[in-house]
Design a protein around this motif. Sequence first.
Motif, PDB file in Angstrom:
ATOM      1  N   LEU A  17      27.581  -1.275  12.818  1.00 32.96           N
ATOM      2  CA  LEU A  17      26.465  -0.727  13.577  1.00 32.96           C
ATOM      3  C   LEU A  17      25.780   0.433  12.853  1.00 32.96           C
ATOM      4  N   LEU A  20      23.549  -1.061  10.296  1.00 28.80           N
ATOM      5  CA  LEU A  20      22.331  -1.625  10.865  1.00 28.80           C
ATOM      6  C   LEU A  20      21.292  -0.539  11.118  1.00 28.80           C
ATOM      7  N   LEU A  21      21.720   0.576  11.682  1.00 25.51           N
ATOM      8  CA  LEU A  21      20.788   1.668  11.945  1.00 25.51           C
ATOM      9  C   LEU A  21      20.220   2.237  10.664  1.00 25.51           C
ATOM     10  N   LEU A  24      17.639  -0.280   9.303  1.00 25.62           N
ATOM     11  CA  LEU A  24      16.426  -0.333  10.103  1.00 25.62           C
ATOM     12  C   LEU A  24      15.575   0.914   9.921  1.00 25.62           C
ATOM     13  N   ASN A 322      11.065  -9.270  19.087  1.00 23.66           N
ATOM     14  CA  ASN A 322      10.775  -8.543  17.842  1.00 23.66           C
ATOM     15  C   ASN A 322       9.464  -8.999  17.225  1.00 23.66           C
ATOM     16  N   GLU A 334      13.022  -0.319  17.305  1.00 18.25           N
ATOM     17  CA  GLU A 334      14.300  -0.179  16.606  1.00 18.25           C
ATOM     18  C   GLU A 334      15.483  -0.643  17.449  1.00 18.25           C
ATOM     19  N   SER A 335      15.515  -0.273  18.729  1.00 18.63           N
ATOM     20  CA  SER A 335      16.641  -0.646  19.579  1.00 18.63           C
ATOM     21  C   SER A 335      16.718  -2.155  19.764  1.00 18.63           C
ATOM     22  N   VAL A 338      18.020  -3.773  16.595  1.00 18.76           N
ATOM     23  CA  VAL A 338      19.478  -3.663  16.484  1.00 18.76           C
ATOM     24  C   VAL A 338      20.164  -4.715  17.345  1.00 18.76           C
ATOM     25  N   PHE A 341      19.944  -8.091  15.575  1.00 14.56           N
ATOM     26  CA  PHE A 341      20.848  -8.222  14.442  1.00 14.56           C
ATOM     27  C   PHE A 341      22.305  -8.352  14.896  1.00 14.56           C
ATOM     28  N   VAL A 342      22.693  -7.633  15.969  1.00 13.47           N
ATOM     29  CA  VAL A 342      24.057  -7.743  16.482  1.00 13.47           C
ATOM     30  C   VAL A 342      24.314  -9.141  17.023  1.00 13.47           C
ATOM     31  N   ILE A 392      20.519  -9.461   7.130  1.00 12.87           N
ATOM     32  CA  ILE A 392      20.008  -8.224   7.716  1.00 12.87           C
ATOM     33  C   ILE A 392      19.336  -7.358   6.656  1.00 12.87           C
ATOM     34  N   SER A 396      15.358  -6.295   6.517  1.00 15.12           N
ATOM     35  CA  SER A 396      15.084  -4.867   6.679  1.00 15.12           C
ATOM     36  C   SER A 396      14.499  -4.222   5.441  1.00 15.12           C
TER      37      SER A 396
END
Length: 555
Positions: A17, A20-21, A24, A322, A334-335, A338, A341-342, A392, A396
Amino acid sequence: MFGRGRPGASRGLGRLLPLLLLLLGGAAGRIHRLVLTGEKRADIHLNTFGFYTNGSLEVNMSRLHLGLGSAKQEKPWVGFSLSRTRIREALSYPFSSLQGKESHNCTLEQNGAEPRILFLIDVIKKRVQVRKLGEPKKLQIYSGLIPEVQNGGSDPKPADDNKDQAAANKGTEAQQEAPGKGPEKTEGEAKQRDSSHKVKDLVLDLGSVNDSYNFSFHVVIGSEAEGLYNLNFHNCHNKAPANQMPYDITVMIREKNPDGYLSAAEIPLIKLYLVMSACFLVAATVWVYFLCQHKFSVFKIHWLMAALAYTKALSLLFHSINYYFINTEGHPIESLAVMYFVTHLLKGALLFITIALIGTGWAFIKYILSDKEKKLFVIVIPLQVLANVAYIIIESSEEGSSDYASWKQILFLVDLLCCGAILFPVVWSIRHLQEASSTDGKAATNLAKLKLFRHYYVMVVCYIYFSRVIAILLKFTVPFQWQWLYELLVEVSTLVFFILTGYKFRPASNNPYLQLPQEDEEDEEELQMNQVVTEAGVHEGLSKLKKSRVAREAV
C-alpha cells in the motif's frame, strides 16, 4: 496448507500500500509532466495518443539544459518530432526500443516521405524551426499554450514559465523563417511552397534563462488528420555511444479530444467497464445463491470462486470510475486509483490461484497438495505479485521515463510464464487419472473425471489463447478508434471462462467430479456383498446333517 498462507499474503499486501501511494504521487493522468535529470538517451518516446477532429496537443518544455559539448554545436540536432504512426509501430515500440540496435542516423535530419513535423531547437540563434515533411494534412501549429487551458489552473507546469513564454504567446500562429530578411511575412507568403513542394520552415521563439532553454507550442488536429500520433524527443548528439553527454529536460504534455482527455480508443472504455462490472456482479450473485441452495456439497474452493467474481466486478467498477475522472479532469482521484490498484492486485492473484487449485483437485478429491504442487504455488504467487506491481508502475509512470519499457517487457514475460505454469496442475491431474483408471478398478468413475479434466484443460487453453493471442492480433489489425475491442474481447472471454468453470464444477449431486465420497461407500457395500455371494457359492449344494448319538454308535 492453503489457509496458513493467507496471513503472510495480507502482510505483503499491507507492505504494497505505501508503494501504491508513492507511485500515484507521480501519476498525472492524461496531463503528463516528465522530469528527467542526467539523461543520456538519444531518442525518448514521450507519448502516443489517438486524436479526433479538433483535438489538441500542447507541449511546454519549461527547462532544457544541455551539456557543454551539445550546446556549442552549430547544427540543430535537438528537438521534438510529431508523426502519425501505424498501430503496429506504436504497440511494438516498447519492445524495439530495448533491442540495442538503434541507428546512428539522426531522425531530425532525415527527409523521408513519412508525414511528420520536426521542431528543431537552435540554441545558437535562440529559435525553434518547425519543419513539415511528407505533406502533413490539416495540422495547425501555434506558439504558446491554449489560453483557456492555460488560465484554468490545472496546468502542472511551474509558475515561473509564464515570464519565459510571454514573448512566444504574443502571436497565435508561428511565423515563417526568412534568413537575411525581415521577420514579418504575409499569410500568403507563409503558405507558399518551394520547388520541392515542401512547406517552408516556420519559426518559434526560444527562451533562455541561466543556460536553460524553454518554449511551448500547441497543435490542432484538422478533419483530415485524425489518427494515432507519436511525440518523441531527440538529442542526436548522443547517437554515438562515445560522445554521450548528460542533459536535463522538463516537459509538460497535454492531449485532449473534443469530448475529454481520453484517447480515441479509451473513450468507450468508461461504459464498457461499467457494463462488464455489472455482468460479473450478476454472475457472482447467482453463483452465491446457487451455493446456498446446495450447502451440503459446497467446498472451500467454491467460495474462493465467488470471491474472485466479486473482486473482478469491483476492479472493473473502480477502473470505469478512474477513466471517467481522467476524461473530465485530466487526472484520476487518488483514493479511487488506490482502490482500483488494490482490487486489481487481488483479482490477479485470486485468478491464477483459483485456476491452479481447481486443476489440482484441491478441496474436491483431496485436501493436501503434493510437493511439486506446493512448489508450483511458491513460484506462481510471487510471479503474479511481480506482474501486478509491473502493471501498477506502468499505469502510474510516464512513457518517457527510463524504466517504462523495461517494466512493460517484464509484465509481458511474467504474464506469459504464469499462463504456462497454471497448465501444469491440469496436466498432472489428467496423467494421474489415466494411470488410476487402469489400476484401481474404478474405470467408469476415473474416466468421467478424466473427461472433465480434459474439458477444463481445453477451457484454460482457449481462455489464454483468446485473452492473450487473439486479443493482441485484434489490436494490431483494427483502426486506432476501435482499439477498445481488445478490452472487450478480454473481458468477454474472462466472463465466459468464469461461467463455464462454475458450471463444470458446480456443487451438485449429479456432478461426476464431486461424487467421490458416495462412490467410496457404494464400493464398500459392493465389496461386502461380493464376499457374501462368494461364501454362499462355495457352500452351494452342501447340507448340514445332525446325527444322533445312537446312530453314531451304530456306525
